[in-house]
Write a protein that holds these residues in place. Structure first.
Motif, PDB file in Angstrom:
ATOM      1  N   GLY A 183       0.707  -0.790  -0.135  1.00  0.00           N
ATOM      2  CA  GLY A 183       0.272  -0.070   0.170  1.00  0.00           C
ATOM      3  C   GLY A 183       1.154   1.323  -0.087  1.00  0.00           C
ATOM      4  O   GLY A 183       0.209   1.849  -0.572  1.00  0.00           O
ATOM      5  N   ALA A 193       0.593   4.007  -3.243  1.00  0.00           N
ATOM      6  CA  ALA A 193       1.092   5.259  -3.276  1.00  0.00           C
ATOM      7  C   ALA A 193       2.163   6.475  -3.306  1.00  0.00           C
ATOM      8  O   ALA A 193       1.609   8.000  -3.843  1.00  0.00           O
ATOM      9  N   ALA A 224      -0.750   2.946   2.957  1.00  0.00           N
ATOM     10  CA  ALA A 224      -1.235   4.224   1.870  1.00  0.00           C
ATOM     11  C   ALA A 224      -1.452   5.678   2.596  1.00  0.00           C
ATOM     12  O   ALA A 224      -0.891   6.865   2.546  1.00  0.00           O
TER      13      ALA A 224
END
Length: 325
Positions: A79, A83, A292
């Protein structure tokens, strides 16, 4: 600390600070030294992001994880990487292997290599500050004590409460826990578990909570220890899915049917839990959102944007029932 603070302390303009820090020839030696001394005293580190406004490919985030062999950290890293890529940023991943000395060694080098740091740390905030002066730091799964750091919290109490309520609704009253053995004190997940069982009037017998290494083998060994001392236990809640999967394997060795003879619930909600037999029930965290969100907060701190508030830096876990409970 910003370039404005250094300029104010040295009594010069921002442009002069920039020239001094970038070793330009347009200023005299005494002024340059005054700027460098001010920067050192303030703990200021020149922003690589500011230079990245000209070369956007230079912004780098250091992602520190405890163990990439643990699928939880792999999913969080995934994640974070996604991002960062969306911003055109580089990510350098550091695996500390859950070792305090390796974590310290990572901290010694990380400050010269990245623009921001996100990840998991066991060291004190004093150690973190000493080696990351002037760099934004976002801690994952840890609540910072000082405003110097930002933190992403995992709130799983409601999910653990729902897990225990589900087990009780299925007739379980002798519920054990396989907790992380690595901490110097009971984990926060154990505190959530204790409060949840107390709400149902269940008094935990001594030995119903057993420490486990955060590996599949560790989970199996912990369940064997628990059942050897308390064969009447009919359900277990595990600190994480890796431990829970080890418990599933050990239950089969004991000849137990899951969930008929022994119900098992983990914590994390890893994709790996759908690949075991029976599929693992778990208090699930959105691991990719966790990574993220950490990068999002780091980006705000690096660029000087308004950081997210603590209430916005929480990822909540929820019970996902599958076949093991």
């Amino acid at each position: 600390m910003t370039i404005h603070d250094v300029a104010r302390s040295a009594g010069v303009s921002r442009q002069t600070v920039s020239r001094a820090l970038n070793d330009k020839a347009e200023i005299d030696g005494s002024t340059k030294q005054r700027v460098l001394d001010a920067a050192r005293e303030l703990g200021y580190r020149p922003s690589r992001f500011a230079r990245g406004l000209v070369r956007p490919d230079t912004t780098t985030v250091g992602l520190v994880v405890a163990d990439l062999l643990n699928p939880f950290f792999t999913e969080v890293a995934s994640g974070a990487l996604e991002a960062a890529r969306a911003r055109g940023w580089h990510v350098v991943v550091y695996d500390t292997a859950g070792d305090a000395e390796q974590e310290l060694a990572t901290l010694r080098v990380i400050g010269t290599q990245v623009d921001a740091v996100v990840g998991y740390f066991g060291r004190s905030e004093e150690d973190l500050d000493r080696f990351t002066a002037g760099i934004p730091v976002v801690l994952i799964g840890r609540e910072p004590r000082t405003p110097r750091f930002s933190g992403i919290a995992i709130d799983g109490e409601d999910g653990v409460r729902d897990a225990v309520a589900h087990l009780v609704s299925r007739g379980h009253r002798r519920i054990g826990m396989l907790d992380d053995e690595g901490g110097s004190e009971p984990s926060v997940r154990q505190r959530w578990f204790r409060r949840a069982v107390a709400e149902h009037g269940i008094a935990l017998a001594p030995g119903w909570i057993t420490g486990a290494a955060q590996t599949v083998d560790g989970g199996g060994a912990a369940l064997a220890t628990l059942l050897a001392a308390h064969p009447d236990v009919t359900a277990v809640f595990a600190f994480n899915d890796v431990i829970a999967i080890g418990a599933l394997r050990e239950a089969r060795r004991f000849g137990l049917r899951v969930p008929a003879d022994l119900a098992v619930i983990g914590f994390d909600g890893l994709a790996l839990g759908t690949l075991v037999e029976p599929e693992l029930s778990s208090v699930a965290v959105d691991t990719r959102a966790l990574g993220a969100l950490a990068v999002e907060q780091a980006a705000r701190l690096v660029t000087g944007a308004v950081p997210l508030r603590p209430a916005e830096l929480v990822v909540r876990a929820a019970l996902h029932l599958r076949e093991s409970a």
